[in-house]
Design a protein around this motif. Structure first.
Motif, PDB file in Angstrom:
ATOM      1  N   ASP A 483       0.852  -1.180   0.000  1.00 34.34           N
ATOM      2  CA  ASP A 483       0.000   0.000   0.000  1.00 34.34           C
ATOM      3  C   ASP A 483       0.893   1.237   0.000  1.00 34.34           C
ATOM      4  O   ASP A 483       2.128   1.141   0.082  1.00 34.34           O
ATOM      5  CB  ASP A 483      -0.988  -0.014   1.171  1.00 34.34           C
ATOM      6  CG  ASP A 483      -0.329   0.120   2.536  1.00 34.34           C
ATOM      7  OD1 ASP A 483       0.722   0.790   2.648  1.00 34.34           O
ATOM      8  OD2 ASP A 483      -0.873  -0.438   3.513  1.00 34.34           O
ATOM      9  N   GLU A 484       0.294   2.414  -0.099  1.00 29.64           N
ATOM     10  CA  GLU A 484       1.085   3.623  -0.310  1.00 29.64           C
ATOM     11  C   GLU A 484       1.989   3.945   0.873  1.00 29.64           C
ATOM     12  O   GLU A 484       3.129   4.397   0.684  1.00 29.64           O
ATOM     13  CB  GLU A 484       0.171   4.803  -0.625  1.00 29.64           C
ATOM     14  CG  GLU A 484       0.919   6.014  -1.135  1.00 29.64           C
ATOM     15  CD  GLU A 484       0.009   7.103  -1.667  1.00 29.64           C
ATOM     16  OE1 GLU A 484       0.477   8.254  -1.772  1.00 29.64           O
ATOM     17  OE2 GLU A 484      -1.168   6.815  -1.967  1.00 29.64           O
ATOM     18  N   ALA A 487       4.924   1.771   0.645  1.00 29.89           N
ATOM     19  CA  ALA A 487       5.776   2.232  -0.455  1.00 29.89           C
ATOM     20  C   ALA A 487       6.625   3.423  -0.024  1.00 29.89           C
ATOM     21  O   ALA A 487       7.808   3.524  -0.380  1.00 29.89           O
ATOM     22  CB  ALA A 487       4.919   2.601  -1.661  1.00 29.89           C
ATOM     23  N   TYR A 488       6.046   4.318   0.774  1.00 26.16           N
ATOM     24  CA  TYR A 488       6.812   5.465   1.264  1.00 26.16           C
ATOM     25  C   TYR A 488       7.955   5.031   2.171  1.00 26.16           C
ATOM     26  O   TYR A 488       9.028   5.658   2.185  1.00 26.16           O
ATOM     27  CB  TYR A 488       5.900   6.436   2.003  1.00 26.16           C
ATOM     28  CG  TYR A 488       5.003   7.257   1.096  1.00 26.16           C
ATOM     29  CD1 TYR A 488       5.412   7.625  -0.181  1.00 26.16           C
ATOM     30  CD2 TYR A 488       3.754   7.683   1.535  1.00 26.16           C
ATOM     31  CE1 TYR A 488       4.594   8.363  -1.007  1.00 26.16           C
ATOM     32  CE2 TYR A 488       2.922   8.434   0.716  1.00 26.16           C
ATOM     33  CZ  TYR A 488       3.342   8.770  -0.550  1.00 26.16           C
ATOM     34  OH  TYR A 488       2.535   9.511  -1.373  1.00 26.16           O
ATOM     35  N   HIS A 498       9.303  12.309   0.181  1.00 23.77           N
ATOM     36  CA  HIS A 498       7.885  12.212  -0.161  1.00 23.77           C
ATOM     37  C   HIS A 498       7.089  13.132   0.746  1.00 23.77           C
ATOM     38  O   HIS A 498       7.562  13.556   1.819  1.00 23.77           O
ATOM     39  CB  HIS A 498       7.386  10.770  -0.027  1.00 23.77           C
ATOM     40  CG  HIS A 498       7.505  10.205   1.357  1.00 23.77           C
ATOM     41  ND1 HIS A 498       6.571  10.427   2.347  1.00 23.77           N
ATOM     42  CD2 HIS A 498       8.472   9.424   1.921  1.00 23.77           C
ATOM     43  CE1 HIS A 498       6.935   9.810   3.455  1.00 23.77           C
ATOM     44  NE2 HIS A 498       8.095   9.188   3.222  1.00 23.77           N
ATOM     45  N   LYS A 522      -6.967   9.983  -0.010  1.00 24.35           N
ATOM     46  CA  LYS A 522      -6.823   8.940  -1.021  1.00 24.35           C
ATOM     47  C   LYS A 522      -7.103   7.583  -0.396  1.00 24.35           C
ATOM     48  O   LYS A 522      -6.852   7.370   0.800  1.00 24.35           O
ATOM     49  CB  LYS A 522      -5.404   8.954  -1.600  1.00 24.35           C
ATOM     50  CG  LYS A 522      -4.985  10.279  -2.213  1.00 24.35           C
ATOM     51  CD  LYS A 522      -3.644  10.194  -2.908  1.00 24.35           C
ATOM     52  CE  LYS A 522      -2.492  10.146  -1.956  1.00 24.35           C
ATOM     53  NZ  LYS A 522      -1.175  10.231  -2.648  1.00 24.35           N
ATOM     54  N   LEU A 524      -6.428   3.874   0.652  1.00 24.81           N
ATOM     55  CA  LEU A 524      -5.217   3.199   1.082  1.00 24.81           C
ATOM     56  C   LEU A 524      -5.448   1.700   0.934  1.00 24.81           C
ATOM     57  O   LEU A 524      -6.184   1.099   1.717  1.00 24.81           O
ATOM     58  CB  LEU A 524      -4.879   3.559   2.525  1.00 24.81           C
ATOM     59  CG  LEU A 524      -3.570   2.965   3.087  1.00 24.81           C
ATOM     60  CD1 LEU A 524      -2.367   3.466   2.296  1.00 24.81           C
ATOM     61  CD2 LEU A 524      -3.421   3.315   4.568  1.00 24.81           C
ATOM     62  N   LYS A 531      -5.822   4.756  -8.273  1.00 23.16           N
ATOM     63  CA  LYS A 531      -6.858   5.286  -7.381  1.00 23.16           C
ATOM     64  C   LYS A 531      -7.927   6.075  -8.130  1.00 23.16           C
ATOM     65  O   LYS A 531      -9.123   5.971  -7.840  1.00 23.16           O
ATOM     66  CB  LYS A 531      -6.214   6.170  -6.307  1.00 23.16           C
ATOM     67  CG  LYS A 531      -5.151   5.462  -5.474  1.00 23.16           C
ATOM     68  CD  LYS A 531      -4.488   6.448  -4.512  1.00 23.16           C
ATOM     69  CE  LYS A 531      -3.399   5.783  -3.671  1.00 23.16           C
ATOM     70  NZ  LYS A 531      -2.233   5.394  -4.490  1.00 23.16           N
ATOM     71  N   ASP A 689       2.799  10.247  -4.612  1.00 20.52           N
ATOM     72  CA  ASP A 689       2.087   8.978  -4.777  1.00 20.52           C
ATOM     73  C   ASP A 689       3.121   7.936  -5.169  1.00 20.52           C
ATOM     74  O   ASP A 689       4.091   8.253  -5.871  1.00 20.52           O
ATOM     75  CB  ASP A 689       1.002   9.076  -5.850  1.00 20.52           C
ATOM     76  CG  ASP A 689      -0.078   8.010  -5.671  1.00 20.52           C
ATOM     77  OD1 ASP A 689       0.127   7.107  -4.832  1.00 20.52           O
ATOM     78  OD2 ASP A 689      -1.103   8.072  -6.365  1.00 20.52           O
ATOM     79  N   LEU A 691       3.657   3.511  -6.063  1.00 15.75           N
ATOM     80  CA  LEU A 691       3.241   2.109  -6.204  1.00 15.75           C
ATOM     81  C   LEU A 691       4.487   1.240  -6.098  1.00 15.75           C
ATOM     82  O   LEU A 691       5.516   1.558  -6.698  1.00 15.75           O
ATOM     83  CB  LEU A 691       2.604   1.857  -7.576  1.00 15.75           C
ATOM     84  CG  LEU A 691       1.236   2.424  -7.891  1.00 15.75           C
ATOM     85  CD1 LEU A 691       0.943   2.218  -9.376  1.00 15.75           C
ATOM     86  CD2 LEU A 691       0.186   1.727  -7.048  1.00 15.75           C
TER      87      LEU A 691
END
Length: 700
Positions: A483-484, A487-488, A498, A522, A524, A531, A689, A691
């Motif tokens: 999930d985002e 990913a961060y 980010h 957004k 998640l 999205k 954002d 992925l």
């Protein structure tokens, strides 16, 4: 000797210069394809022994035939299996049992034959694994060595006599294309050392075969006709070794359409596509790729004269001298389409032209008009242009005189071709004698403005191969998407900044954000990549109530688009803006390995399709080249007096993401930052954002 361990020289000699050949399934009927190889070998003057194999006839085309491979008086070097598909496997088994080094299989319906065909492929692979047999094909039209007069092919084009011999070695996924090249080559006086139809490459690969010819003094350069990138490591090893020996490689590859884009998880996959991966792979291997089939035949003489450029060398400057303004304008136009600059001569060059007696208008094109048909005028103009430092290549465009007075028209070009700087000739009329003279003199020459510009572009853009790249085969598919927020965390480890982000529950709970409004809300989820396609983004939310409302709306949208899906959390970030948006992506191709991609960002990424791709990892010089290749990045260079963007920070982000290719802690199949916000110089870049899809290490 253990299976498949025969030295290269052994199978290579049996493939390309066999002392004896068995033609399994040779026909006595001249109208049949299986009758051709015997005819071609005899007509070419092959000096070895030929064994026609036909169980139903004592003779084939007047020569003694044998009932089977087992009945032969000696073990041949090479078996050309001409039988139908079902009989080809039995013939291959016989080759393996008898110790025949190489078998070429003409029949199809193997890799392309569905489940039954794939089962037949596995049978052939098992035969090779259990013996020393090497297989060319299946679906191979054969192997030709013109210097040894070995014409092992069923291609109808080789019925022609006096085939042109020279230094070019051709390897092709399409067997029929060999005929196209040999016939066109004969018309242009272009000579070949050898040609191989590699077919399905279930055993011997295109790269492996080409590599076996690298030290052959008769081979001076390579032409490749590719349908896809197969057996990438073999191809890369060959290309690097060819570069070391100064033997250029030019390739024409099919598959430029984006048909595979819909299968991609990310925009990166859609933008790159199979052809994008292939283009990056070939470029980083030092292979010159051309866009026109005719250029494939014409490009090698120029590649011999124009070395591949080192990292950081970006000049693409062309000078043009002509006797026909219209013909030159066509070349200039085609070069412009390819972003190759036709440079106006400097004041010093115009002065030297005048001193040499050449009257020239101060324009980009040196148009000599009818005066240029005089030897001394054209010769003086060419020598002056070739000595000028502002050009990387000079093009001589010759008009109608090339057809009616070829000796006079091209003599000044031929006499000027000894310069260290490449000189190229485009002949406007249909003038075969002029083209032949230029070819014999070693001057790169072209029949059309399209192929002329295509070859110049391919030569100027050709890069020295990157020898340090660790080529990796990737897994067939990702195994887990992050999930985002996850990913961060990966971006944090890579050092890519980010926007702040927090997850909140969907529901009536209080919302306490660590940053100011307005914010973006957004979905998640590790299961939904895009999205916006499911109504999963709400922008410019101004207060706590708005966040709750946006979360509820997103959860409802997700449920409507994905039956049974329940969204528990949403992601909240501060609204972030800058000078513009980019897409930065990473992806592992099953054959070509890892790539990094830079493109225009935001929701219109796939519309613009402005992209630059490299094999990963890249260094800062490579990252800067990627930035320079994109039209969109001009926006960040003070376009219309706007502030300059932090392109150094962008280059560092490209390098950081590309290092996933050599990361031992995590195996990433796909990663994408879109958008990556570009801020003013000194303020960096920010991902808003991301992925990421992982794959198991053991799949690689």
């Amino acid at each position: 000797m253990p299976p498949n361990s025969a030295p290269t020289s052994s199978w290579a000699q049996a493939l390309l210069a066999p002392r004896s050949i068995a033609l399994v399934g040779a026909s006595d009927d001249l109208s049949k394809t299986s009758a051709r190889p015997l005819q071609y070998l005899r007509r070419a003057g092959y000096q070895g022994t030929i064994y026609p194999i036909n169980p139903r006839r004592p003779t084939v085309l007047g020569e003694t035939a044998w009932a089977s491979l087992d009945a032969l008086p000696a073990v041949p070097d090479h078996a050309f299996i001409l039988t139908p598909t079902d009989d080809a496997i039995a013939a291959a088994e016989a080759c393996a049992r008898l110790g025949i080094p190489v078998a070429t299989i003409l029949a199809s319906n193997f890799s392309e034959g569905g489940d039954a065909g794939l089962a037949r492929v596995e049978q052939l692979k098992a035969i090779c694994a259990a013996s020393g047999l090497r297989i060319l094909g299946p679906s191979s039209l054969g192997a030709i060595n013109l210097h040894s007069r070995t014409i092992i092919t069923a291609n109808a084009a080789f019925a022609e006599s006096d085939l042109p011999r020279g230094g070019i070695f051709v390897a092709s996924h399409s067997g029929s294309l060999l005929g196209g090249l040999i016939s066109r080559g004969k018309a242009r006086n272009v000579g070949f050392a050898g040609l191989v139809s590699v077919g399905n490459e279930i055993d011997l690969s295109l790269g492996e075969i080409c590599a076996a010819t690298l030290d052959d003094p008769n081979v001076t350069g390579y032409m490749l006709f590719l349908e896809s990138i197969r057996r990438a490591q073999d191809l890369r090893d060959f290309a690097l070794a060819a570069a070391e020996r100064g033997k250029p490689v030019v390739a024409y590859k099919l598959g430029r359409s984006a048909a595979a884009a819909e299968l991609a998880l990310s925009h990166t996959g859609a933008l790159a596509g199979e052809d994008g991966f292939a283009a990056a792979f070939l470029a980083d291997c030092g292979v010159a790729r051309v866009n026109n089939f005719e250029t494939l035949l014409e490009a090698l003489p120029l590649l011999h004269k124009l070395p591949a450029r080192a990292a950081g060398q970006r000049t693409k400057r062309v000078g043009v001298v002509t006797t026909t303004g219209g013909g030159a304008a066509m070349v200039v136009d085609e070069l412009g389409i390819r972003d190759i600059e036709v440079v106006k001569p400097s004041h010093a060059t115009f002065d030297r032209l005048g001193e040499a007696g050449v009257a020239a208008q101060h324009e980009r094109i040196i148009d000599l008009t009818l005066a240029g048909t005089r030897y001394e005028v054209m010769k003086a103009a060419l020598q002056t242009m070739l000595a000028a430092p502002e050009f990387d290549v000079v093009v001589a465009v010759t008009g109608s005189s090339a057809r009616f007075q070829p000796e006079l028209a091209v003599k000044p070009v031929i006499d000027s071709a000894g310069s260290a700087k490449p000189l190229v000739a485009f002949v406007v009329p249909e003038a075969p004698d002029a083209l032949t003279m230029l070819t014999q003199a070693g001057v790169p020459n072209f029949r059309t403005p399209e192929s002329c510009a295509d070859a110049i572009s391919a030569a100027l853009l050709r890069r020295q191969p990157r020898r340090e790249l660790p080529l990796q085969r990737g897994p067939a598919a990702a195994t887990r998407q992050l999930d985002e927020l996850e990913a961060y965390r990966l971006l944090d480890r890579l050092g890519i900044a980010h926007a702040p982000a927090v997850a909140i529950e969907v529901g009536p709970q209080a919302v306490d954000l660590p940053f100011a409004y307005p914010v973006a809300v957004k979905l998640l989820s590790a299961d939904i990549a895009h999205k916006t396609e499911v109504g999963g983004v709400v922008l410019n939310v101004g207060d706590e109530a708005g966040v709750k409302q946006a979360a509820t709306k997103i959860a409802a949208n997700v449920a409507a688009h994905r039956s049974g899906a329940a969204l528990a959390q949403v992601l909240v970030q501060p609204m972030t803006s800058g000078l513009g948006e980019m897409l930065l992506g990473y992806r592992v191709d099953p054959e070509a390995g890892p790539i990094v991609l830079l493109a225009a960002g935001g929701i219109f990424t796939e519309i613009y399709r402005d992209r630059s791709i490299r094999l990963a990892p890249v260094d800062l010089d490579g990252a800067r080249e990627m930035i320079d290749e994109l039209a969109i990045t001009r926006v960040f260079r003070g376009f219309r007096n706007k502030p300059h963007g932090d392109l150094d920070a962008l280059a560092r982000a490209i390098v950081a993401l590309s290092r996933l290719a050599v990361d031992d802690k995590v195996h990433v199949r796909d990663a994408e930052i879109n958008p990556l916000i570009i801020n003013e110089v000194g303020s960096g870049v920010v991902a808003v954002d991301a992925l990421v899809a992982l794959a198991d290490k053991e799949d690689s």
